[in-house]
Design an enzyme around this catalytic site. Structure first.
Site, PDB file in Angstrom:
ATOM      1  N   CYS A 122       0.837  -1.203   0.000  1.00 40.01           N
ATOM      2  CA  CYS A 122       0.000   0.000   0.000  1.00 40.01           C
ATOM      3  C   CYS A 122       0.870   1.250   0.000  1.00 40.01           C
ATOM      4  O   CYS A 122       0.622   2.201  -0.757  1.00 40.01           O
ATOM      5  CB  CYS A 122      -0.923  -0.016   1.212  1.00 40.01           C
ATOM      6  SG  CYS A 122      -2.108   1.345   1.255  1.00 40.01           S
ATOM      7  N   CYS A 123       1.905   1.263   0.841  1.00 39.84           N
ATOM      8  CA  CYS A 123       2.821   2.409   0.885  1.00 39.84           C
ATOM      9  C   CYS A 123       3.537   2.596  -0.454  1.00 39.84           C
ATOM     10  O   CYS A 123       3.796   3.727  -0.876  1.00 39.84           O
ATOM     11  CB  CYS A 123       3.851   2.225   1.997  1.00 39.84           C
ATOM     12  SG  CYS A 123       3.208   2.436   3.677  1.00 39.84           S
ATOM     13  N   CYS A 203      -1.200   8.157   7.323  1.00 41.34           N
ATOM     14  CA  CYS A 203      -2.505   7.779   6.790  1.00 41.34           C
ATOM     15  C   CYS A 203      -3.414   7.349   7.942  1.00 41.34           C
ATOM     16  O   CYS A 203      -2.968   6.698   8.893  1.00 41.34           O
ATOM     17  CB  CYS A 203      -2.357   6.637   5.790  1.00 41.34           C
ATOM     18  SG  CYS A 203      -1.517   7.119   4.261  1.00 41.34           S
ATOM     19  N   CYS A 206      -3.586   3.650   9.373  1.00 42.37           N
ATOM     20  CA  CYS A 206      -2.357   3.087   9.939  1.00 42.37           C
ATOM     21  C   CYS A 206      -1.731   3.966  11.014  1.00 42.37           C
ATOM     22  O   CYS A 206      -0.552   3.819  11.334  1.00 42.37           O
ATOM     23  CB  CYS A 206      -1.341   2.828   8.824  1.00 42.37           C
ATOM     24  SG  CYS A 206      -1.899   1.649   7.567  1.00 42.37           S
ATOM     25  N   CYS A 229       7.641   4.101   5.906  1.00 44.93           N
ATOM     26  CA  CYS A 229       6.782   3.757   4.770  1.00 44.93           C
ATOM     27  C   CYS A 229       7.563   3.243   3.574  1.00 44.93           C
ATOM     28  O   CYS A 229       7.003   2.613   2.686  1.00 44.93           O
ATOM     29  CB  CYS A 229       5.949   4.971   4.363  1.00 44.93           C
ATOM     30  SG  CYS A 229       6.939   6.356   3.760  1.00 44.93           S
TER      31      CYS A 229
END
Length: 241
Positions: A122-123, A203, A206, A229
């Site tokens: 995702c990062c 985010c 998280c 990240c």
């Protein structure tokens, strides 16, 4: 000689010289030096809980300096509002909002749930790849990382080499008290989530509030073997934990 023509060892020499020459220099003077002497340099800012210090230093040096803001699509609403308010108050005229590629989201995270199963992936699509693209025209970049954050940041220097760019960390040696003292002394606006216990903000899915006695970034990816990240590198490898 243009920075892009410098060989890697030469960049290492430049970074080493900077770390010696500016070890006792105040952050404002160092920021001014970076923006005027090292080519086309951008500040990369999350507009998080401590970002206002470096944003203010850059604004005082050059309000038209490029500021790259990673808008991942999963930030807190408070961060998005804060970004606009701060840019207006400081008079920053060159804020560039960097977003994930629509195709990456469509193919790899169509439902916005990738963070539930693979935070690194995702990062990558929401931070790492967008930043790589955004940094293409720049010779170097400025970050707000500090040794006091702990983890992989404990040995930070003012200048380092990452790939074919120099990376500058003007606040590397600052303590938490110095950050808070600067904000108070200058009357700068605080991120609205600080009052809710967030010492560091990323985010929304998280990030959690930080408990008393924890490192400032303890609320990031809580419960996982991860505290970065991946946009920062050590020895050519993305930093995750």
């Amino acid at each position: 000689m243009p920075l892009e023509a410098l060989a890697y060892p030469m960049r290492e020499d430049i970074a080493a010289t900077i770390n010696l020459q500016f070890a006792e220099t105040d952050a404002q003077s160092f920021v001014e030096h970076v923006l005027t002497e090292h080519g086309n340099v951008a500040l990369v800012s999350s507009f998080g809980t401590e970002s206002i210090v470096l944003l203010d230093l850059v604004a005082r040096a050059d309000r038209n300096a490029p500021v790259l803001f990673l808008e991942t699509g999963m930030l807190f609403a408070q961060t998005l509002e804060y970004q606009q308010d701060v840019a207006e108050q400081l008079g920053l005229t060159n804020v560039k909002v960097v977003r994930p590629a629509a195709e990456d989201l469509k193919t790899k995270d169509p439902f916005g749930r990738l963070h539930m199963g693979d935070t690194d992936a995702c990062c990558d699509i929401r931070k790492v790849l967008p930043l790589e693209r955004a940094l293409t025209p720049y010779d170097g970049w400025i970050t707000g990382r500090k040794r006091v954050h702990g983890g992989q940041r404990k040995q930070l220097d003012l200048a380092e080499v990452e790939g074919d760019r120099l990376k500058f960390n003007p606040l590397a040696h600052w303590s938490g008290d110095e950050v808070r003292g600067y904000i108070e002394a200058k009357g700068l606006p605080k991120h609205p989530l600080i009052s809710q216990g967030y010492a560091s903000v990323g985010c929304a899915p998280c990030t959690s509030p930080t408990k008393a006695g924890e490192d400032p970034r303890a609320g990031r990816w809580r419960g996982q073997d991860k505290d970065e990240c991946g946009i920062h590198f050590i020895d050519g490898k993305a930093v995750r934990a």
